[in-house]
Design an enzyme around this catalytic site. Sequence first.
Site, PDB file in Angstrom:
ATOM      1  N   ASP A 106       0.855  -1.188   0.000  1.00  0.00           N
ATOM      2  CA  ASP A 106       0.000   0.000   0.000  1.00  0.00           C
ATOM      3  C   ASP A 106       0.894   1.242   0.000  1.00  0.00           C
ATOM      4  OD1 ASP A 106      -2.418   1.441   0.223  1.00  0.00           O
ATOM      5  OD2 ASP A 106      -2.423   1.326   2.399  1.00  0.00           O
ATOM      6  N   LYS A 134      -1.004  -1.500  -4.632  1.00  0.00           N
ATOM      7  CA  LYS A 134      -1.789  -0.276  -4.842  1.00  0.00           C
ATOM      8  C   LYS A 134      -0.812   0.879  -5.068  1.00  0.00           C
ATOM      9  CE  LYS A 134      -4.576  -0.559  -1.017  1.00  0.00           C
ATOM     10  NZ  LYS A 134      -5.753  -0.381  -0.118  1.00  0.00           N
ATOM     11  N   VAL A 156      -9.575  -3.356   0.385  1.00  0.00           N
ATOM     12  CA  VAL A 156     -10.013  -4.706   0.020  1.00  0.00           C
ATOM     13  C   VAL A 156      -9.842  -5.680   1.181  1.00  0.00           C
ATOM     14  CG1 VAL A 156      -9.600  -4.414  -2.450  1.00  0.00           C
ATOM     15  CG2 VAL A 156      -7.731  -5.197  -0.984  1.00  0.00           C
TER      16      VAL A 156
HETATM   17  P1  IMP Z   1       1.756  -0.313   3.933  1.00  0.00           P
HETATM   18  O1  IMP Z   1       2.826  -0.151   4.963  1.00  0.00           O
HETATM   19  O2  IMP Z   1       0.926   0.936   3.816  1.00  0.00           O
HETATM   20  O3  IMP Z   1       2.263  -0.777   2.595  1.00  0.00           O
HETATM   21  O4  IMP Z   1       0.734  -1.340   4.542  1.00  0.00           O
HETATM   22  C1  IMP Z   1       0.723  -2.662   4.232  1.00  0.00           C
HETATM   23  C2  IMP Z   1      -0.212  -3.381   5.177  1.00  0.00           C
HETATM   24  O5  IMP Z   1      -1.414  -2.628   5.406  1.00  0.00           O
HETATM   25  C3  IMP Z   1      -0.682  -4.679   4.551  1.00  0.00           C
HETATM   26  O6  IMP Z   1       0.170  -5.735   4.894  1.00  0.00           O
HETATM   27  C4  IMP Z   1      -2.063  -4.841   5.128  1.00  0.00           C
HETATM   28  O7  IMP Z   1      -2.015  -5.484   6.378  1.00  0.00           O
HETATM   29  C5  IMP Z   1      -2.556  -3.434   5.337  1.00  0.00           C
HETATM   30  N1  IMP Z   1      -3.390  -2.998   4.192  1.00  0.00           N
HETATM   31  C6  IMP Z   1      -3.090  -2.073   3.266  1.00  0.00           C
HETATM   32  N2  IMP Z   1      -4.093  -1.935   2.375  1.00  0.00           N
HETATM   33  C7  IMP Z   1      -5.048  -2.806   2.755  1.00  0.00           C
HETATM   34  C8  IMP Z   1      -6.344  -3.141   2.214  1.00  0.00           C
HETATM   35  O8  IMP Z   1      -6.827  -2.611   1.201  1.00  0.00           O
HETATM   36  N3  IMP Z   1      -7.023  -4.098   2.901  1.00  0.00           N
HETATM   37  C9  IMP Z   1      -6.544  -4.722   4.012  1.00  0.00           C
HETATM   38  N4  IMP Z   1      -5.346  -4.442   4.539  1.00  0.00           N
HETATM   39  C10 IMP Z   1      -4.608  -3.481   3.918  1.00  0.00           C
END
Ligand code: IMP
Length: 184
Positions: A106, A134, A156
């Site tokens: 994300d 994403k 999602v």
């Molecule tokens: P990042 O550090 O923002 O890349 O977050 C990654 C983590 O956030 C993932 O391993 C998920 O646990 C959570 N996450 C991010 N987007 C989503 C989503 O759309 N649905 C569910 N969990 C998400």
Amino acid sequence: MAHIHDEDIDHILLTEPQIASRVQALGEQISRDYQGKELLVVGILKGAVVFYSDLIRRINLPMQMDFMVVSSYGSSTDSSGVVRILKDLSQDIQGKHVLIVEDILDTGLTLHYLTQILKHRSPASIEICTLMDKPERRKADIHAKYVGFTIPDAFVVGYGLDYDEKYRNMPSVGVLKEEVYRRG
Ligand code: IMP
Ligand code: MG
């Protein structure tokens, strides 16, 4: 088949057959790329556990399994970039080819932080395999070599992914209705 969580889902983004065929292709690609190498596949709990268990059965190589639990501070739909390791690897990764398996990339803050930590332990290589990406939301400079699906910016759930610890057992991936996390 109808699922217990259907009423909270706006629409299905990835169906079971779509996921299965993509996971098969990723497994084949990984098997080619790591031919003859000592592969350690690291799953990030809990979100990646469903993807992980399907993926490793499509990797046609000798490999080892390990897991990490990390928590990123922040709200349930947003991460902050401050990551805490709640469960570390149970082995030394020096000289090993590490493949991190994650559910979704994300902002990228979680994996950016995690790969920095693991790089200090002198693995032979370190790559990321994520079921979903994403890219619109990216804040950290991070690249996943293996991406299952590039998806738009929506929250999602299913196939391991949760909202407030629910929906992980949905067999497909769906976009959560906004009203669910608004009321949450
Ligand atoms: P990042 O550090 O923002 O890349 O977050 C990654 C983590 O956030 C993932 O391993 C998920 O646990 C959570 N996450 C991010 N987007 C989503 C989503 O759309 N649905 C569910 N969990 C998400
Ligand atoms: Mg989560």
